[in-house]
Design an enzyme around this catalytic site. Structure first.
Site, PDB file in Angstrom:
ATOM      1  N   ASP A  26     -78.217  15.427  57.085  1.00 21.55           N
ATOM      2  CA  ASP A  26     -77.378  16.380  57.828  1.00 21.55           C
ATOM      3  C   ASP A  26     -77.820  16.439  59.292  1.00 21.55           C
ATOM      4  O   ASP A  26     -76.992  16.508  60.203  1.00 21.55           O
ATOM      5  CB  ASP A  26     -77.518  17.799  57.250  1.00 21.55           C
ATOM      6  CG  ASP A  26     -76.974  17.910  55.837  1.00 21.55           C
ATOM      7  OD1 ASP A  26     -76.219  17.009  55.411  1.00 21.55           O
ATOM      8  OD2 ASP A  26     -77.297  18.905  55.161  1.00 21.55           O
ATOM      9  N   GLN A  70     -96.512   9.320  57.524  1.00 21.89           N
ATOM     10  CA  GLN A  70     -95.820   9.898  56.360  1.00 21.89           C
ATOM     11  C   GLN A  70     -96.471  11.213  55.897  1.00 21.89           C
ATOM     12  O   GLN A  70     -95.834  12.015  55.217  1.00 21.89           O
ATOM     13  CB  GLN A  70     -95.712   8.875  55.217  1.00 21.89           C
ATOM     14  CG  GLN A  70     -94.882   7.624  55.576  1.00 21.89           C
ATOM     15  CD  GLN A  70     -93.403   7.900  55.873  1.00 21.89           C
ATOM     16  OE1 GLN A  70     -92.684   8.488  55.069  1.00 21.89           O
ATOM     17  NE2 GLN A  70     -92.921   7.484  57.050  1.00 21.89           N
ATOM     18  N   ASP A  76     -78.131  30.100  53.045  1.00 21.72           N
ATOM     19  CA  ASP A  76     -79.422  29.668  52.511  1.00 21.72           C
ATOM     20  C   ASP A  76     -80.336  30.884  52.426  1.00 21.72           C
ATOM     21  O   ASP A  76     -80.501  31.615  53.410  1.00 21.72           O
ATOM     22  CB  ASP A  76     -80.066  28.614  53.427  1.00 21.72           C
ATOM     23  CG  ASP A  76     -79.352  27.268  53.353  1.00 21.72           C
ATOM     24  OD1 ASP A  76     -78.516  27.093  52.441  1.00 21.72           O
ATOM     25  OD2 ASP A  76     -79.625  26.400  54.201  1.00 21.72           O
ATOM     26  N   ASN A 102     -93.888  23.071  47.213  1.00 17.40           N
ATOM     27  CA  ASN A 102     -92.703  22.745  46.411  1.00 17.40           C
ATOM     28  C   ASN A 102     -91.538  23.675  46.714  1.00 17.40           C
ATOM     29  O   ASN A 102     -91.733  24.837  47.047  1.00 17.40           O
ATOM     30  CB  ASN A 102     -93.031  22.850  44.917  1.00 17.40           C
ATOM     31  CG  ASN A 102     -94.035  21.800  44.483  1.00 17.40           C
ATOM     32  OD1 ASN A 102     -94.057  20.701  45.021  1.00 17.40           O
ATOM     33  ND2 ASN A 102     -94.859  22.147  43.507  1.00 17.40           N
TER      34      ASN A 102
HETATM   35  N1  LIG Z   1     -89.819   8.888  55.403  1.00 24.25           N
HETATM   36  C1  LIG Z   1     -89.210   8.951  56.585  1.00 24.25           C
HETATM   37  N2  LIG Z   1     -89.839   8.493  57.704  1.00 24.25           N
HETATM   38  C2  LIG Z   1     -89.231   8.541  58.892  1.00 24.25           C
HETATM   39  N3  LIG Z   1     -88.004   9.020  59.105  1.00 24.25           N
HETATM   40  C3  LIG Z   1     -87.320   9.505  58.038  1.00 24.25           C
HETATM   41  C4  LIG Z   1     -87.885   9.499  56.723  1.00 24.25           C
HETATM   42  N4  LIG Z   1     -86.988  10.046  55.881  1.00 24.25           N
HETATM   43  C5  LIG Z   1     -85.926  10.376  56.621  1.00 24.25           C
HETATM   44  N5  LIG Z   1     -86.114  10.052  57.921  1.00 24.25           N
HETATM   45  C6  LIG Z   1     -85.146  10.269  59.023  1.00 24.25           C
HETATM   46  O1  LIG Z   1     -83.991  10.926  58.491  1.00 24.25           O
HETATM   47  C7  LIG Z   1     -82.834  10.070  58.560  1.00 24.25           C
HETATM   48  C8  LIG Z   1     -81.970  10.272  57.324  1.00 24.25           C
HETATM   49  O2  LIG Z   1     -82.766  10.029  56.207  1.00 24.25           O
HETATM   50  P1  LIG Z   1     -82.188   9.681  54.764  1.00 24.25           P
HETATM   51  O3  LIG Z   1     -83.337   9.754  53.830  1.00 24.25           O
HETATM   52  O4  LIG Z   1     -81.426   8.412  54.807  1.00 24.25           O
HETATM   53  O5  LIG Z   1     -81.179  10.898  54.547  1.00 24.25           O
HETATM   54  P2  LIG Z   1     -80.837  11.761  53.247  1.00 24.25           P
HETATM   55  O6  LIG Z   1     -81.868  11.462  52.204  1.00 24.25           O
HETATM   56  O7  LIG Z   1     -80.861  13.173  53.704  1.00 24.25           O
HETATM   57  O8  LIG Z   1     -79.507  11.299  52.854  1.00 24.25           O
HETATM   58  C9  LIG Z   1     -83.406   8.688  58.738  1.00 24.25           C
HETATM   59  O9  LIG Z   1     -82.497   7.822  59.367  1.00 24.25           O
HETATM   60  C10 LIG Z   1     -84.638   8.974  59.598  1.00 24.25           C
HETATM   61  O10 LIG Z   1     -84.269   9.171  60.933  1.00 24.25           O
HETATM   62  C1  LIG Z   2     -95.729  21.484  42.764  1.00 24.32           C
HETATM   63  O1  LIG Z   2     -95.068  20.697  41.794  1.00 24.32           O
HETATM   64  C2  LIG Z   2     -95.866  19.750  41.150  1.00 24.32           C
HETATM   65  C3  LIG Z   2     -94.976  19.021  40.158  1.00 24.32           C
HETATM   66  O2  LIG Z   2     -93.734  18.772  40.723  1.00 24.32           O
HETATM   67  C4  LIG Z   2     -97.045  20.443  40.429  1.00 24.32           C
HETATM   68  O3  LIG Z   2     -97.899  19.474  39.898  1.00 24.32           O
HETATM   69  C5  LIG Z   2     -97.783  21.338  41.426  1.00 24.32           C
HETATM   70  O4  LIG Z   2     -98.772  22.081  40.734  1.00 24.32           O
HETATM   71  C6  LIG Z   2     -96.835  22.289  42.103  1.00 24.32           C
HETATM   72  N1  LIG Z   2     -97.526  23.117  43.102  1.00 24.32           N
HETATM   73  C7  LIG Z   2     -97.378  24.427  43.160  1.00 24.32           C
HETATM   74  C8  LIG Z   2     -98.146  25.144  44.211  1.00 24.32           C
HETATM   75  O5  LIG Z   2     -96.630  25.045  42.399  1.00 24.32           O
HETATM   76  C1  LIG Z   3     -74.401  12.014  55.238  1.00 23.08           C
HETATM   77  O1  LIG Z   3     -74.816  10.991  56.085  1.00 23.08           O
HETATM   78  C2  LIG Z   3     -76.204  10.940  56.281  1.00 23.08           C
HETATM   79  C3  LIG Z   3     -76.498   9.965  57.397  1.00 23.08           C
HETATM   80  O2  LIG Z   3     -75.948   8.705  57.223  1.00 23.08           O
HETATM   81  C4  LIG Z   3     -76.863  10.629  54.958  1.00 23.08           C
HETATM   82  O3  LIG Z   3     -78.232  10.478  55.114  1.00 23.08           O
HETATM   83  C5  LIG Z   3     -76.550  11.748  54.022  1.00 23.08           C
HETATM   84  O4  LIG Z   3     -77.101  11.517  52.774  1.00 23.08           O
HETATM   85  C6  LIG Z   3     -75.072  11.948  53.906  1.00 23.08           C
HETATM   86  N1  LIG Z   3     -74.823  13.120  53.136  1.00 23.08           N
HETATM   87  C7  LIG Z   3     -75.063  14.337  53.578  1.00 23.08           C
HETATM   88  C8  LIG Z   3     -74.747  15.413  52.605  1.00 23.08           C
HETATM   89  O5  LIG Z   3     -75.493  14.582  54.692  1.00 23.08           O
END
Ligand SMILES: Nc1ncnc2c1ncn2[C@@H]1O[C@H](COP(=O)(O)OP(=O)(O)O)[C@@H](O)[C@H]1O
Ligand SMILES: *[C@@H]1O[C@H](CO)[C@@H](O)[C@H](O)[C@H]1NC(C)=O
Ligand SMILES: *[C@@H]1O[C@H](CO)[C@@H](O)[C@H](O)[C@H]1NC(C)=O
Ligand SMILES: *[C@@H]1O[C@H](CO)[C@@H](O)[C@H](O)[C@H]1NC(C)=O
Length: 356
Positions: A311, A300, A29, A142
């Site tokens: 992950d 939130q 990364d 962003n």
């Molecule tokens: N908006 C949120 N508020 C609270 N917890 C969150 C939120 N988004 C993600 N999480 C946490 O991260 C976990 C995995 O999120 P999820 O969105 O399902 O995973 P992904 O989008 O990476 O596949 C959730 O089970 C929760 O513990």
């Molecule tokens: C972040 O992205 C949104 C659209 O996705 C845009 O409106 C906003 O200006 C962006 N902010 C910066 C700092 O680039």
């Molecule tokens: C793997 O599982 C998690 C937890 O259930 C899920 O949120 C996620 O989207 C899946 N994929 C990756 C790449 O982690």
């Protein structure tokens, strides 16, 4: 503290090195703050997640030249085992990781980053493709992510997994975890590890990873499914899997139950199915029983970046699983790790966890 509640150190002292095995696509990364001109130059949207193509060729080197560039060991599975190791802390190298990188500068940085995370990474190094990278181009709040799998696609069972020194590390593990993404790279490596886990009554976990895996890699996915002891996925991935399998339901608990009932080779362990749903309850199924586990409540507005939440959830879950903890405790640890990660930019974490 009661005698039942051991201290963390007391808990982890039962852990041996290489007890947790992960295999997947290692990515370096590369994070840096960029400006609008940079985004325009490479045709990037400020908030996006794409795969690199020809026009992004020079992007990664240009990112590397930025003054405040940051590097992390990345890729879905490597992230999860890294977070598991972070949750565990001591001993180091409880987590093993295999994947393919290039013999180049980025590869050297990746090895160093994995070592700093105390993950015992053993990469298959080849010189035909460069080390895989994922650039995070940050503008304000962003982030535009550009992934280039490159060498990660070149993992070869015969060249790495089968070697005695590497296979020895596989044999040392008790818990195995592979993200579904790796089904596009080396399904025969996945099958070898899955069968080993099954024959020795050890635990094999798989992640659905993305809808395209259920759609376009159905055959390798269903070949390994009978060996899967724990299946992870989020709600979107679960829904796509159900549709592709003709389950004819979009009820997440029902999908989990149906997945649980799919054929399984090792009958000593019922399959566990764990589906996360962002801020909504996590669904887990063992046998007939479907249980909902609420996530950690968070304002939130405190959420910085939900990338890597899934992950992190898996990483937290594995850290307790490898210590033979209950399903409830594994899920609590998953929610804890995900909660930490979504309050930070990128898949980074503080020095030490504060989880009991
Ligand atoms: N908006 C949120 N508020 C609270 N917890 C969150 C939120 N988004 C993600 N999480 C946490 O991260 C976990 C995995 O999120 P999820 O969105 O399902 O995973 P992904 O989008 O990476 O596949 C959730 O089970 C929760 O513990
Ligand atoms: C972040 O992205 C949104 C659209 O996705 C845009 O409106 C906003 O200006 C962006 N902010 C910066 C700092 O680039
Ligand atoms: C793997 O599982 C998690 C937890 O259930 C899920 O949120 C996620 O989207 C899946 N994929 C990756 C790449 O982690
Ligand atoms: C689940 O993961 C997919 C990637 O596989 C992602 O596109 C989607 O937004 C995630 N869904 C939720 C609800 O987090």
């Amino acid at each position: 503290m009661s005698t039942v509640q051991k201290t963390r150190a007391g808990d982890s002292s039962r852990l041996s090195q290489n007890a947790l095995f992960g295999m997947g696509n290692p990515l370096l990364d590369i994070c840096a703050v960029v400006d609008k001109d940079f985004l325009d130059k490479y045709g990037l949207k400020p908030n996006d997640q794409i795969l690199a193509d020809e026009k992004h060729k020079a992007l990664f080197e240009e990112m590397a030249k930025k003054s405040k560039v940051e590097y992390h060991a990345g890729g879905s599975t490597q992230n999860s085992v890294k977070i598991a190791q972070w949750m565990i802390q001591e001993p180091h190298k409880v987590a093993t990781f295999f994947g393919c990188i290039g013999t180049d500068h980025f590869g050297e940085i990746l090895k160093q980053k994995a070592a700093e995370a105390h993950v015992d990474a053993h990469y298959y190094e080849q010189s035909e493709q460069p080390t895989g990278t994922c650039a995070a181009c940050i503008t304000g709040d962003n982030r535009s992510l550009i992934a280039n799998l490159a060498a990660a696609n070149c993992y070869k069972k015969e060249k790495h997994l089968d070697l005695d020194s590497n296979w020895g590390l596989v044999e040392k593990a008790r818990v195995y975890y592979i993200a579904g993404f790796f089904l596009t790279v080396s399904p025969d490596s996945i099958m070898k590890v899955a069968k080993h886990a099954c024959e020795h009554n050890k635990i094999f976990g798989l992640n659905l990873s993305a809808p395209f895996i259920s759609q376009f890699f159905k055959e390798p996915l269903m070949n390994v499914m009978p060996y899967v002891d724990i299946l992870f996925g989020n709600e979107t991935e679960a829904a796509t899997f159900a549709k592709e399998q003709g389950f004819e339901t979009d009820d997440i608990a029902e999908i989990a139950r149906r997945v649980q009932l799919l054929p399984k080779v090792n009958k000593n362990r019922p399959r566990i199915v764990v589906f996360t749903q962002g801020k909504d309850d996590t669904v887990a199924t063992v046998g007939e029983k479907v249980t909902m586990f609420p996530v950690i409540d968070i304002d939130q507005n405190e959420i910085v970046d939900t990338n890597g939440a899934g992950d992190a959830f898996v990483g937290g879950f594995l850290s307790e699983l490898v210590q033979e903890k209950s399903l409830e405790q594994c899920i609590r640890a998953g929610h804890y790790a995900a909660n930490i990660i979504i309050q930070r930019s990128g898949c980074t974490f503080p020095e030490k966890p504060d989880f009991q």
